[in-house]
Scaffold this motif. Structure first.
Motif, PDB file in Angstrom:
ATOM      1  N   UNK A  48       0.820  -1.227   0.000  1.00 41.16           N
ATOM      2  CA  UNK A  48       0.000   0.000   0.000  1.00 41.16           C
ATOM      3  C   UNK A  48       0.847   1.267   0.000  1.00 41.16           C
ATOM      4  N   UNK A  49       1.988   1.247   0.702  1.00 38.30           N
ATOM      5  CA  UNK A  49       2.831   2.447   0.807  1.00 38.30           C
ATOM      6  C   UNK A  49       4.160   2.276   0.064  1.00 38.30           C
ATOM      7  N   UNK A  50       4.167   1.422  -0.929  1.00 39.87           N
ATOM      8  CA  UNK A  50       5.381   1.169  -1.698  1.00 39.87           C
ATOM      9  C   UNK A  50       5.853   2.444  -2.412  1.00 39.87           C
ATOM     10  N   UNK A  51       7.159   2.655  -2.388  1.00 44.29           N
ATOM     11  CA  UNK A  51       7.779   3.824  -3.026  1.00 44.29           C
ATOM     12  C   UNK A  51       7.375   5.157  -2.390  1.00 44.29           C
ATOM     13  N   UNK A  52       6.876   5.110  -1.149  1.00 45.51           N
ATOM     14  CA  UNK A  52       6.650   6.349  -0.385  1.00 45.51           C
ATOM     15  C   UNK A  52       7.949   6.627   0.378  1.00 45.51           C
ATOM     16  N   UNK A  53       8.911   7.192  -0.287  1.00 43.39           N
ATOM     17  CA  UNK A  53      10.279   7.228   0.209  1.00 43.39           C
ATOM     18  C   UNK A  53      10.494   8.169   1.380  1.00 43.39           C
ATOM     19  N   UNK A  54       9.584   9.099   1.599  1.00 47.96           N
ATOM     20  CA  UNK A  54       9.725  10.025   2.722  1.00 47.96           C
ATOM     21  C   UNK A  54       8.808   9.681   3.888  1.00 47.96           C
ATOM     22  N   UNK A  55       8.137   8.547   3.805  1.00 50.01           N
ATOM     23  CA  UNK A  55       7.239   8.127   4.885  1.00 50.01           C
ATOM     24  C   UNK A  55       8.061   7.808   6.138  1.00 50.01           C
ATOM     25  N   UNK A  56       7.740   8.493   7.233  1.00 49.20           N
ATOM     26  CA  UNK A  56       8.499   8.330   8.472  1.00 49.20           C
ATOM     27  C   UNK A  56       7.699   7.650   9.567  1.00 49.20           C
TER      28      UNK A  56
END
Length: 275
Positions: free
Chosen positions: A195-203
């Motif tokens: 679901x959050x794949x390639x959300x590179x800034x997700x902390x």
């Protein structure tokens, strides 16, 4: 091949580069940019998936005729600012959000400003917020399903998911490069691990405290981003969504009511929202 097979393989292209089936009942796609307004042919019954995707440069208006009965995965994906006009009794447009006629399913968002999703919407459809251009979005408190690729490449920065959410599909938030924080308020949400794949800034992915281990199991690629906080257990009393039609509105409580049906009844009886 039968004659029907042969007919089904025929594609007719009009003067604007829009591709139709041989009998003009299906709109497949567009091969070139359209300038200004375009009226879909009057006997079209089906608009196929992503038919007008990314036609943002010159196309300003689409008119959907009364004959349309089926609309696929957001045909207008990425068409930010496109004005939708719908004459079909099977669908409705409100604030440049396209829904089925009972508002339960959101199909497309082409709004040029932060939209107010209808309060009784249950399903956020595939690609409906594809390349959504704003940092903020408010998910209403009765939404149950966020389908695959719903927010693909959207510019949202934070998102609060209400307790009503039951399912989040494959790559629902794929490539949301500005997304830094997600708050999940459902106890045991069915969520695809991509679901959050390639959300590179997700902390941070905040979840209810007693279900932290459950979410570590279903989101193994995000274990180091999973946290709990007290707000997830019931301290939200509402969510201000800003000025709409000159008045500040607030959705009813996200997690105040333990019983989902009780919360559902309270929301459906509420008349404080503009629509």
């Amino acid at each position: 091949f039968t004659s029907d097979d042969l007919k089904a393989s025929v594609v007719v292209t009009d003067n604007y580069g829009v591709r139709y089936s041989w009998d003009l009942t299906k709109l497949f796609s567009i091969s070139s940019f359209i300038l200004g307004s375009y009226k879909i042919k009057s006997n079209v019954e089906t608009i196929c998936d992503k038919a007008f995707i990314n036609n943002t440069h010159f196309l300003r208006e689409i008119i959907i005729p009364p004959s349309v009965r089926i609309i696929g995965k957001n045909p207008f994906a990425g068409c930010i600012g496109l004005c939708l006009k719908c004459d079909s009794p099977y669908f409705v447009v409100k604030d440049n959000l396209l829904y089925n006629n009972d508002y339960s399913r959101l199909i497309s968002c082409t709004s040029s400003h932060v939209p107010l999703i209808y309060k009784r919407t249950r399903i956020i459809g595939s690609y409906s917020f594809y390349q959504y251009n704003f940092a903020d979005i408010m998910i209403p408190p009765l939404v149950e399903i966020i389908e695959s690729f719903s927010f693909m490449a959207a510019k949202i920065e934070k998102i609060l998911l209400p307790t009503s959410i039951r399912s989040i599909g494959y790559r629902a938030f794929y490539k949301c490069k500005k997304l830094t924080e997600v708050s999940i308020n459902s106890n045991k949400l069915e969520i695809n691990r991509t679901a959050f794949e390639e959300c590179r800034n997700l902390q941070y992915i905040f979840v209810p405290k007693k279900y932290l281990e459950y979410y570590k199991t279903i989101l193994p690629d995000f274990i180091n981003k999973l946290f709990w906080k007290e707000e997830c257990e019931g301290s939200f009393s509402g969510a201000i969504i800003g000025d709409v039609y000159g008045k500040t509105y607030m959705y009813p409580s996200f997690v105040l009511y333990e019983n989902y049906e009780d919360r559902k009844e309270r929301i459906e009886l509420s008349d404080d929202l503009p629509f």
